[in-house]
Enzyme design. Structure first.
Site: not given
Length: 479
Positions: A40, A229
């Site tokens: 990430r 998210k």
């Protein structure tokens, strides 16, 4: 250096966030070989030059070790922050303090009140008297007393040191910031140019936010998949529609733990995981999994239990943040997740009985493959894909112990399959004749030492029936 093979027995995938502690080629190689599946990039702390350098470095190291990991770009999304301060301000309980949305504007009263600028001018329109303002991850708490067109007057409820550019959370407040900012678009464009595999959109509030990013990806002709998210109460309220609109979900517990009561956080996590299972979407549990290992070589017992709970819940992935960006023990963190996951997975039994995916004929067939695999100890599932549909369906059904050995001719798709629980992707051209395709895959798996004579394979694939292909499930013994 070839990657270790022990992680092949692990079903839960590991994501780590790259940063100063892990960006060297040597450390990247060690982490990939330790079993990291996805890397990430947090764009809240990245510029474009660094992003291009790191993405190319990840691809180079992946090719060298023979394990092509996925890259996830986490774009910042709408964010409210305080402005710059020459020196930190120590806020005291009971103190009156102003947030200023129009720097340099005069106050309507002569009272001397300390203040800080805020980067969101319309905050005065969104916030109400009586609302709570949380600053710096909730370390400082204020209550709104009054507001005008330039200032928001507050009382400090929980004090602390206020530094420059601290994040502001507004529990229960719906803000009108755009879900995809100009910075997000610029960051995503760089990722697309470099072949990013996933883009995570922060603070997703509704399905419309996902649609906006999907339109942008379509304009750029990108096949990157979208991870939503969930970080605030709006996201929780609209959870099911967000899950259905996205390609995967990240339970971002950092901001969630600020925006929602802490005692609600485990309930939210479980609900989000189960929504993803019911709708065949991958799910990531993120934030503070091994926080103590930023400075300590071993985790707390509570952290181990937290990781174990995510695995018991059958999450696809667990994710590391500060532990691997600035932590002292990034490799040990990945090794810890790997060890805990493999142990807890021996205690799990696949999909809960009250979650069944019979939404299509294909899912019924894949369900039968999963049932067969669960009934034959030591068996493995073999499948083939050009678009990812078959492995996504099989992973969503959570076979109890069988790995999902997946062959694809598409290198980009192979990387995206790394996100899915229990899926082991392999690169191979797919012959048009189904039997030749199966035989080629078995030969490659035997050469790799992944299967051996006598192993049982549950083959979920298409077979030629007359002049058309039909989906089938076969049981084969490796010869």
């Amino acid at each position: 250096m070839s990657p270790g093979r022990h992680y092949l027995s692990r079903r839960t995938k590991i994501i780590f966030t790259i940063g100063p502690a892990t960006e060297s080629e040597q450390m990247l190689e060690a982490l990939i070989c330790a079993g990291a599946d996805v890397i990430r990039l947090n764009m809240a702390h990245a510029n474009h030059e660094w992003t291009r350098t790191i993405m190319r470095r990840i691809r180079t190291v992946s090719a060298r070790v023979g394990r092509d990991v996925a890259i996830l770009m986490d774009i910042k999304g709408p964010e409210i922050r305080t402005g710059d301060l020459e020196t930190p301000i120590e806020l005291r309980v009971g103190e009156i303090f102003d947030f200023t949305v129009k720097p340099g504007s005069d106050r309507r009263d002569a009272e001397e009140v300390r203040s800080v600028d805020v980067n969101y001018r319309d905050l005065v329109n969104d916030i109400r008297v009586g609302d709570t303002v949380l600053v710096d991850n909730g370390l400082i708490t204020l209550e709104v007393l009054a507001k005008d067109d330039a200032h928001i007057r507050c009382r400090v409820l929980a004090g602390g040191e206020l530094k420059s550019r601290r994040h502001i959370n507004l529990p229960g407040v719906t803000v009108n910031l755009p879900s995809l900012t100009e910075k997000d678009r610029a960051d995503a464009a760089v990722g697309i140019e470099e072949g990013v595999d996933f883009i995570a959109l922060s603070f997703v509030r509704s399905a419309a936010d996902i649609a906006l990013l999907r339109e942008f990806l379509a304009e750029k002709k990108s096949k990157a998949r979208i991870i939503a998210k969930v970080e605030d109460q709006s996201g929780i309220t609209n959870l099911d529609e967000i899950v259905l609109s996205s390609d995967a979900l990240m339970i971002a517990r950092g901001d969630l733990g600020i925006e929602c009561p802490l005692e609600e956080l485990p309930i939210i996590q479980r609900r989000a995981v189960r929504s993803c299972l019911a709708n065949a979407r991958p799910v990531i549990v993120a934030t503070h999994m091994l926080e103590s290992m930023i400075t300590q070589p071993i985790p707390t017992r509570a952290e181990i239990t937290d990781v174990a709970n995510a695995i018991y819940e059958l999450a696809d992935c667990v994710m590391l943040s500060g532990e691997t960006t600035v932590g002292r023990y990034p490799l040990e963190c990945v090794q810890t997740l790997d060890k805990v996951a493999r142990r807890i997975e021996r205690e799990t039994n696949g999909l809960p009985p009250d979650i069944a995916l019979f939404t299509s004929e294909r899912m019924k067939i894949l369900h039968s493959a999963t049932v067969l695999a669960n009934q034959i100890p030591g068996s493995k599932i073999l499948t083939f894909t050009r678009r990812g549909t078959m492995p996504h369906g099989l992973a969503a059904l959570r076979p109890a112990s069988a790995p999902i050995l997946t062959f694809t001719p598409d290198a980009a798709l192979l990387r995206q399959l790394r996100l899915l629980r229990a899926v082991e992707p392999y690169l191979m051209p797919l012959p048009s004749e189904p039997e030749a395709m199966i035989e080629d895959a078995i030969r490659l798996l035997k050469q790799a030492g992944r299967i051996t004579t006598g192993d049982k394979l549950i083959v979920a694939t298409d077979i030629l029936s007359g002049d058309r292909f039909v989906e089938s499930v076969q049981l084969r013994t490796v010869l």
